[in-house]
Write an enzyme that holds these catalytic residues in place. Sequence first.
Site, PDB file in Angstrom:
ATOM      1  N   VAL A 101       0.852  -1.185   0.000  1.00  0.00           N
ATOM      2  CA  VAL A 101       0.000   0.000   0.000  1.00  0.00           C
ATOM      3  C   VAL A 101       0.893   1.243   0.000  1.00  0.00           C
ATOM      4  O   VAL A 101       1.800   1.379   0.810  1.00  0.00           O
ATOM      5  CB  VAL A 101      -0.920   0.020   1.242  1.00  0.00           C
ATOM      6  CG1 VAL A 101      -1.659   1.349   1.334  1.00  0.00           C
ATOM      7  CG2 VAL A 101      -1.914  -1.128   1.185  1.00  0.00           C
ATOM      8  N   THR A 104       5.724   2.638  -4.666  1.00  0.00           N
ATOM      9  CA  THR A 104       7.075   3.191  -4.665  1.00  0.00           C
ATOM     10  C   THR A 104       7.110   4.582  -4.040  1.00  0.00           C
ATOM     11  O   THR A 104       7.972   4.881  -3.207  1.00  0.00           O
ATOM     12  CB  THR A 104       7.623   3.256  -6.098  1.00  0.00           C
ATOM     13  OG1 THR A 104       7.766   1.919  -6.597  1.00  0.00           O
ATOM     14  CG2 THR A 104       8.980   3.948  -6.125  1.00  0.00           C
ATOM     15  N   CYS A 105       6.179   5.446  -4.421  1.00  0.00           N
ATOM     16  CA  CYS A 105       6.213   6.839  -3.964  1.00  0.00           C
ATOM     17  C   CYS A 105       6.255   6.937  -2.447  1.00  0.00           C
ATOM     18  O   CYS A 105       7.107   7.605  -1.880  1.00  0.00           O
ATOM     19  CB  CYS A 105       4.992   7.586  -4.499  1.00  0.00           C
ATOM     20  SG  CYS A 105       4.824   9.256  -3.847  1.00  0.00           S
ATOM     21  N   SER A 210       6.398   0.706 -11.041  1.00  0.00           N
ATOM     22  CA  SER A 210       7.678   0.418 -11.691  1.00  0.00           C
ATOM     23  C   SER A 210       8.714   0.009 -10.657  1.00  0.00           C
ATOM     24  O   SER A 210       8.493   0.125  -9.448  1.00  0.00           O
ATOM     25  CB  SER A 210       8.177   1.653 -12.458  1.00  0.00           C
ATOM     26  OG  SER A 210       8.397   2.737 -11.561  1.00  0.00           O
ATOM     27  N   LEU A 397       5.426   9.899 -13.128  1.00  0.00           N
ATOM     28  CA  LEU A 397       5.356  10.721 -11.925  1.00  0.00           C
ATOM     29  C   LEU A 397       4.148  10.281 -11.111  1.00  0.00           C
ATOM     30  O   LEU A 397       3.101   9.945 -11.666  1.00  0.00           O
ATOM     31  CB  LEU A 397       5.207  12.208 -12.283  1.00  0.00           C
ATOM     32  CG  LEU A 397       6.358  12.854 -13.050  1.00  0.00           C
ATOM     33  CD1 LEU A 397       5.943  14.232 -13.552  1.00  0.00           C
ATOM     34  CD2 LEU A 397       7.594  12.953 -12.172  1.00  0.00           C
ATOM     35  N   ALA A 398       4.276  10.332  -9.789  1.00  0.00           N
ATOM     36  CA  ALA A 398       3.202   9.853  -8.920  1.00  0.00           C
ATOM     37  C   ALA A 398       1.908  10.625  -9.144  1.00  0.00           C
ATOM     38  O   ALA A 398       0.820  10.043  -9.239  1.00  0.00           O
ATOM     39  CB  ALA A 398       3.634   9.952  -7.453  1.00  0.00           C
ATOM     40  N   HIS A 526       3.003  40.884  -2.265  1.00  0.00           N
ATOM     41  CA  HIS A 526       4.351  41.439  -2.034  1.00  0.00           C
ATOM     42  C   HIS A 526       4.644  41.474  -0.526  1.00  0.00           C
ATOM     43  O   HIS A 526       3.787  41.843   0.269  1.00  0.00           O
ATOM     44  CB  HIS A 526       4.427  42.860  -2.585  1.00  0.00           C
ATOM     45  CG  HIS A 526       5.746  43.527  -2.336  1.00  0.00           C
ATOM     46  ND1 HIS A 526       6.877  43.223  -3.073  1.00  0.00           N
ATOM     47  CD2 HIS A 526       6.124  44.451  -1.400  1.00  0.00           C
ATOM     48  CE1 HIS A 526       7.890  43.951  -2.615  1.00  0.00           C
ATOM     49  NE2 HIS A 526       7.456  44.696  -1.598  1.00  0.00           N
TER      50      HIS A 526
END
Length: 546
Positions: A101, A104-105, A210, A397-398, A526
């Site tokens: 769960v 990879t990320c 991956s 990319l996740a 600003h």
Amino acid sequence: MKVSALSFFLLAAAAGSGAAFTFAPSSTKVSSSTTTGARHALSTAFRPRAKSTPLRMSEEESTSEYDFDVIIIGCGVGGHGAALHSRAQNLKTAVFAGGDVGGTCVNRGCVPSKALLAASGRVRDMQNDHHLSDLGITVEGEIKYDRAGIAAHAKNLANRVKGNLENSLVALGVDVVEGRGVLTGNAHEVKDDKTGKVYTAKDIILAPGSVPFVPPGITVDEKTVFTSDGALELPYVPEWVAIIGSGYIGLEFSDVYTALGSEVTFIEALPNLMPTFDREIAKQAERMLIRDRPIDYRTNVFASEVTPGIPGEKPVTIKMIDASTKEHVETLEVDAAMVATGRVPNTSNMGLEDMGIETQRGFVAVDEKMRVLTKHEDGEVVPGVYCIGDANGKMMLAHAASAQGISAIENIVGREHEVDHDAIPAACFTHPEIAMVGPTEEQCIERAEKEGWTLGKSQGNFRANSKALAEGEGNGIAKVLFNKDTGKVVAVHIIGIHAADLIQECSNAVAAGTTVQELSMMVHTHPTLCEVLDEAFKGAVGMASH
């Protein structure tokens, strides 16, 4: 259009016992009004709705022919995002987690690496006497760190986020199957490879993610020669580490290692460092992230043979050959070597062949609706099967995987949707950061010539920004590339403090089709870093920013 998986689990937590949310994009038409950009950005966002659409399928309405409306194979950020959006449509949903769960990320990538970068970045800042002196700060004594403590910080963060993901699935009623899902060869079927039980679903989403790519000739022991998986454990800090590959992963780990006291040597197969980056940004990055640090590099060479060593006893041996002639050019002996040569789809042994699905280097072909095709060239749609994330190779990319997962569900329930990958941002979390959305300048030049429009370019500088100067971080630029004929933003590339946060405004502009004319009249707070972008937007139309 793009909603992160983390945003979804926060909504799931807010829903508590299961209050239903529906997220649906509305019209994608763009008017010529000057307020179009803001209105369109809101209209295309996924937002909570009080009522379901006629196409939304409730569990009561689901056909009893199948065990589930949707089965998702894989539970990384992409699979998780798809599961939550599926439940938001009241689809009966199962996720095959494969014991992983978060994928990879969460477990071996984005999340723990940011923890290492945050901790090592503090060390770098506190050791920078010149920077501290400019701020009027003096630190007495040696700055020390606890390697085990830093490693624990990364591990604890990963576990915490993983737990949050699991809880969000349970809260929304997603069935989580612990085994890995495998296609059986029969339509609508997925087998649990752990128990052998077969489940059925009207639609199946492949989200296997991956794994690190290890080139031939490199022996990985995950001790002295390791991929990012092993590096994240941070079992020790080598005195000298070679990093094979100079992309996002390699750059981030060079940042970690040098901050903690290592010397780094990059080994890059292509002629230039950071070969996938915009060239102007890459040159700035070389000056800011490499030249002033204990880093050297070899380019246009392959690490043809890498042999592990023994920590503290025997060095790692790296034989290098010329990328063009293939002749041996040098042998290095270092304390450790990290393999950061990219990633490959985790699609082996999934039963794809049994479904007549051909892959190229493991990548699954899909159309713009994320529907799986039988092959990359002239393939036919495989009914009821979708593929998202790293496995389709569109954008590894996740958050892209999450966007694709949401898009797949949209198409499943009958709301046609396509992900605009040109509007998905990316970031490299070095110190300072690098971020981008859209093509590189080199790619923009080619695209403009091919499509017959004129490319415009404008730049903002951190050295002219009050907030950046207050932080002592005046290095960096923001480059805006736009279509001069329409005024629409095509791409933005940033290197500088908090670039990863600044890029989102630009991503939204690309997604909404906002013009530089519109952006130049929008007010930026600003003093903030986002005024670097204000300078670039105003410069694009001949205005000056104060």
